[in-house]
Design an enzyme around this catalytic site. Structure first.
Site, PDB file in Angstrom:
ATOM      1  N   SER B 151       0.811  -1.209   0.000  1.00 17.18           N
ATOM      2  CA  SER B 151       0.000   0.000   0.000  1.00 17.18           C
ATOM      3  C   SER B 151       0.848   1.263   0.000  1.00 17.18           C
ATOM      4  CB  SER B 151      -0.938   0.020   1.215  1.00 17.18           C
ATOM      5  OG  SER B 151      -0.263   0.432   2.357  1.00 17.18           O
ATOM      6  N   LYS B 190       1.332   4.221   7.245  1.00 16.71           N
ATOM      7  CA  LYS B 190       0.565   5.149   6.419  1.00 16.71           C
ATOM      8  C   LYS B 190       1.147   6.559   6.492  1.00 16.71           C
ATOM      9  CE  LYS B 190      -3.233   2.599   5.328  1.00 16.71           C
ATOM     10  NZ  LYS B 190      -2.663   1.312   5.782  1.00 16.71           N
TER      11      LYS B 190
END
Lengths: 232, 232
Positions: B151, B190
């Site tokens: 991701s 993230k």
DNA sequence: AGTATACAAGAACATCTGTGCGGTGTCAAG
DNA sequence: CTTGACACCGCACAGATGTTCTTGTATACT
């Protein structure tokens, strides 16, 4: 500047000796290793090398010499020397209780347009990375370069990253290598493909063109085995 | 094994000298730098140090000595030697140090779907990385995680990479962090944005959705300061 | 030919540099 | 008090090491 075979051999020996012993060789040791019987001839060539700034020397000081990796990189010699196999006798047995080792950071490599490797201010001749041996095999063959340019960005190698390379002359197709382009006196970071007697050097960035060169004009200086990025 | 003040000073001087000159000092230089008038005393202490395996020495060889950083680290001396300038005779000073340290690799972190991770137990770390201190400040705050998932691929962080994080509770907007999500018992990698009383966690991959969570439910476990990738 | 330059050898020389040995002072054990 | 280990000092000496001088061999250029 052109180096004689003998001078290259001397450089190689010095690099190898320092790596094995942690201190430089004497003039006589250099002579013995390179088949030079006279100390003055060694000094003669050493002076040449110093004039070319490939080595630094402290006069009248025993073993008072050191390699200038920045310059060596500049003339495309560093890669060969860094991965020099430790073959010769006299070089050291180090107890090898080390579980880590140093990898020399030789300078910059182009990942965009091939550029003359400039080793000006940013680079201090003795910059070293310390790495855990468990991560690599044959650490003696390793060296590192700072990436300049963004042509390998699609391979997740960014401008400013440090790539660690294993010194080797051959590469498999698709591997990421540092390639020396003979008639341009440049080292560049690309994906390598041998296609017949042509070499294709592919950047990992659509905005950069591939390069097609005669195989004779391209020499692989090493294969990328690791990438390190500093974010802060 | 206990070292005298003089012996520590000698070690510090040797470290400093080698840093500045790329070759080791002579017995007399050590003596001069450490206020020892007699060469035999230097040799006397050098022998002691060699007995403790803190240094390695080649007999009858000028400047034939080298520090064993592995051992020095082992006995917790490496840190002291790093920046300690020896007052007397100045060899080149050089900010960079030979210091290295270990960073625990704690486990895996999700760069895709969040997964559970343990960030407290340093002793159960299954692996350690050895890093050069010159690259990082405050190494004690560092730890490492293996990235699982893709991701963060647009930030050039790939599946399998090792990210090194500095433990900290706060982050600037846009920084890449390991975030702990309270009610899910998960840590994820993230980009971090604090927006009012909401936290936005943004993956660097268009195929993954952003996460919006109450600030109270998210705690920053650390900020990514480095990325390491092994290719072979 | 004559000259300049690059490269190489060998030996003599001047230091540099590690080693060895006798000697001093301290301190704790016998 | 004596003894012995320990840390230290000075100094002489041999071996290690860089430098210099002289000589010789090519090669290129005038």
């Amino acid at each position: 500047m052109k180096l004689s075979e003998r001078q290259k051999k001397m450089l190689a020996f010095i690099a190898e000796f320092v790596q094995g012993n942690n201190y430089p060789p004497t003039i006589r040791q250099i002579g013995a290793a390179c088949g030079i019987s006279s100390t003055s001839v060694v000094k003669y060539n050493l002076t040449k090398l110093e004039r070319d700034e490939l080595i630094k020397r402290d006069k009248e000081v025993s073993r008072g010499l050191s390699l200038d990796w920045a310059r060596l990189q500049e003339v495309g010699l560093a890669e060969d020397l860094a991965g020099a196999p430790v073959t010769d006798a006299g070089a050291g047995n180090d107890g090898s209780s080390f579980n880590f080792f140093q990898v020399p950071v030789l300078g910059y490599i182009a990942a965009g347009e091939p550029i003359q490797v400039e080793t000006t201010d940013h680079f201090s001749a003795d910059e070293w990375l310390e790495l855990n041996e468990s991560l690599f095999r044959n650490p003696a063959e390793l060296y590192a370069l700072r990436v300049q340019g963004d042509s390998m960005i699609d391979a997740s190698v960014l401008d400013g990253d440090i790539v660690i390379l294993r010194h080797q002359e051959r590469a498999e197709n698709g591997e990421m290598v540092a390639a020396w382009i003979d008639n341009q006196n440049e080292t560049t970071l690309k994906h390598f493909y041998l296609e017949g007697d042509q070499v294709r050097l592919r950047p990992a960035n659509a905005s950069y063109p591939e390069m097609f060169l005669p195989a004779a004009d391209v020499s692989v200086k090493g294969k990328v085995v690791s990438v390190i990025r500093q974010l802060e």
